[in-house]
Design a protein around this motif. Sequence first.
Motif, PDB file in Angstrom:
ATOM      1  N   MET A 158       1.023  -1.254  -0.324  1.00 34.38           N
ATOM      2  CA  MET A 158      -0.316  -0.165  -0.062  1.00 34.38           C
ATOM      3  C   MET A 158       1.266   0.845   0.011  1.00 34.38           C
ATOM      4  N   ALA A 159       2.044   1.069   0.537  1.00 35.60           N
ATOM      5  CA  ALA A 159       2.921   2.440   0.787  1.00 35.60           C
ATOM      6  C   ALA A 159       3.739   2.738  -0.340  1.00 35.60           C
ATOM      7  N   ARG A 160       3.879   1.284  -1.536  1.00 38.28           N
ATOM      8  CA  ARG A 160       3.811   2.072  -2.916  1.00 38.28           C
ATOM      9  C   ARG A 160       3.485   1.804  -3.418  1.00 38.28           C
ATOM     10  N   TYR A 161       2.090   1.640  -3.360  1.00 34.82           N
ATOM     11  CA  TYR A 161       0.909   1.887  -4.535  1.00 34.82           C
ATOM     12  C   TYR A 161       0.828   3.121  -3.641  1.00 34.82           C
ATOM     13  N   GLU A 162       0.565   4.166  -3.223  1.00 34.54           N
ATOM     14  CA  GLU A 162       0.637   5.072  -2.765  1.00 34.54           C
ATOM     15  C   GLU A 162       1.759   6.038  -3.417  1.00 34.54           C
ATOM     16  N   ASN A 163       2.733   6.050  -2.774  1.00 34.83           N
ATOM     17  CA  ASN A 163       3.776   6.376  -3.823  1.00 34.83           C
ATOM     18  C   ASN A 163       3.428   6.418  -5.303  1.00 34.83           C
ATOM     19  N   HIS A 164       2.894   5.401  -6.030  1.00 32.78           N
ATOM     20  CA  HIS A 164       2.885   5.441  -7.126  1.00 32.78           C
ATOM     21  C   HIS A 164       1.493   6.401  -7.452  1.00 32.78           C
ATOM     22  N   GLN A 165       0.675   6.294  -6.929  1.00 32.28           N
ATOM     23  CA  GLN A 165      -0.703   6.724  -7.501  1.00 32.28           C
ATOM     24  C   GLN A 165      -0.493   8.589  -7.773  1.00 32.28           C
ATOM     25  N   ARG A 166       0.724   8.954  -6.417  1.00 27.89           N
ATOM     26  CA  ARG A 166       0.865  10.337  -6.243  1.00 27.89           C
ATOM     27  C   ARG A 166       2.514  11.156  -6.971  1.00 27.89           C
ATOM     28  N   GLY A 167       2.483  10.021  -8.053  1.00 21.29           N
ATOM     29  CA  GLY A 167       3.935  10.192  -8.893  1.00 21.29           C
ATOM     30  C   GLY A 167       5.215  10.885  -7.864  1.00 21.29           C
ATOM     31  N   VAL A 168       5.209  10.285  -7.222  1.00 18.13           N
ATOM     32  CA  VAL A 168       6.361  10.276  -5.560  1.00 18.13           C
ATOM     33  C   VAL A 168       7.503   9.182  -6.102  1.00 18.13           C
ATOM     34  N   PRO A 169       8.952   9.218  -6.326  1.00 22.13           N
ATOM     35  CA  PRO A 169       9.437   8.161  -6.492  1.00 22.13           C
ATOM     36  C   PRO A 169       9.815   7.162  -5.204  1.00 22.13           C
ATOM     37  N   GLU A 170      10.162   6.053  -4.857  1.00 23.38           N
ATOM     38  CA  GLU A 170      10.408   5.533  -4.231  1.00 23.38           C
ATOM     39  C   GLU A 170      11.731   5.840  -3.484  1.00 23.38           C
ATOM     40  N   PRO A 171      11.984   5.914  -2.338  1.00 26.44           N
ATOM     41  CA  PRO A 171      12.995   6.116  -2.028  1.00 26.44           C
ATOM     42  C   PRO A 171      13.341   4.620  -1.543  1.00 26.44           C
ATOM     43  N   LEU A 172      14.550   5.136  -2.545  1.00 27.98           N
ATOM     44  CA  LEU A 172      15.515   3.155  -2.596  1.00 27.98           C
ATOM     45  C   LEU A 172      16.970   3.353  -1.798  1.00 27.98           C
ATOM     46  N   TRP A 173      17.347   2.306  -1.782  1.00 28.78           N
ATOM     47  CA  TRP A 173      18.655   1.879  -0.742  1.00 28.78           C
ATOM     48  C   TRP A 173      19.799   2.208  -1.648  1.00 28.78           C
ATOM     49  N   ASN A 174      20.161   2.883  -0.659  1.00 28.15           N
ATOM     50  CA  ASN A 174      21.873   3.434  -1.990  1.00 28.15           C
ATOM     51  C   ASN A 174      22.895   2.872  -1.209  1.00 28.15           C
ATOM     52  N   SER A 175      23.024   1.204  -1.595  1.00 26.54           N
ATOM     53  CA  SER A 175      24.343   0.334  -0.596  1.00 26.54           C
ATOM     54  C   SER A 175      25.603   0.517  -0.505  1.00 26.54           C
ATOM     55  N   THR A 176      25.948   1.692  -1.387  1.00 22.97           N
ATOM     56  CA  THR A 176      27.275   2.284  -1.807  1.00 22.97           C
ATOM     57  C   THR A 176      27.980   3.416  -1.198  1.00 22.97           C
ATOM     58  N   LEU A 177      27.093   4.293   0.065  1.00 26.81           N
ATOM     59  CA  LEU A 177      26.787   5.348   0.501  1.00 26.81           C
ATOM     60  C   LEU A 177      27.761   4.170   1.551  1.00 26.81           C
TER      61      LEU A 177
END
Length: 187
Positions: free
Chosen positions: A168-187
């Motif tokens: 549902m959180a993914r869907y909420e972001n998708h429907q609002r056009g908000v990019p999903e914050p992704l894990w950056n494993s190189t930081l």
Amino acid sequence: MPRLTRIYTRKGDDGTTGLGGGQRVPKDALRVATYGTVDELNSAIGVALAHGLVPRLAETLPVVQNELFHLGSDLCFLEEDKATYRIPQIEARHVEALERLMDELNEVVGPIENFILPGGAPGAAHLHVARTVCRRAEREAIALAHAEQVGAFVIPYLNRLSDALFVMARYENHQRGVPEPLWNSTL
């Protein structure tokens, strides 16, 4: 429907509370902690709804909140008391409904390409908080099941619900056009 004419009873001043079947138990008993966390989860979902969610989630989550009351009553009564009191309980149909919902929403959001950080739109962030509370409720229900019998669908429901809240959180972001914050494993 219960009718409460007075909220305080003074019966808990000694550190105990009453289960649905009338037994007095310590307020810090694992069973009480578990249904207390389910109540916290329900409140977290209420906060997400109050901040505004897309229509599909706004129509779905009140149903989930009602099911969480079923779950609370399921946990508030000992298994041996359930036949006597005929209380609402979580059933296979509730678990299956969550699975169908996830299938529906996943068709829209697509597969996960990377680990997702909690966040994005405010509603999605609140759903992630609810997801983590749900995972805690699941862990507590599992611990309780090691000590006492719990309803057959309590743990599967919490397991599916935590997954559903993630979707549902993914869907909420998708429907609002908000990019999903992704894990950056190189930081």
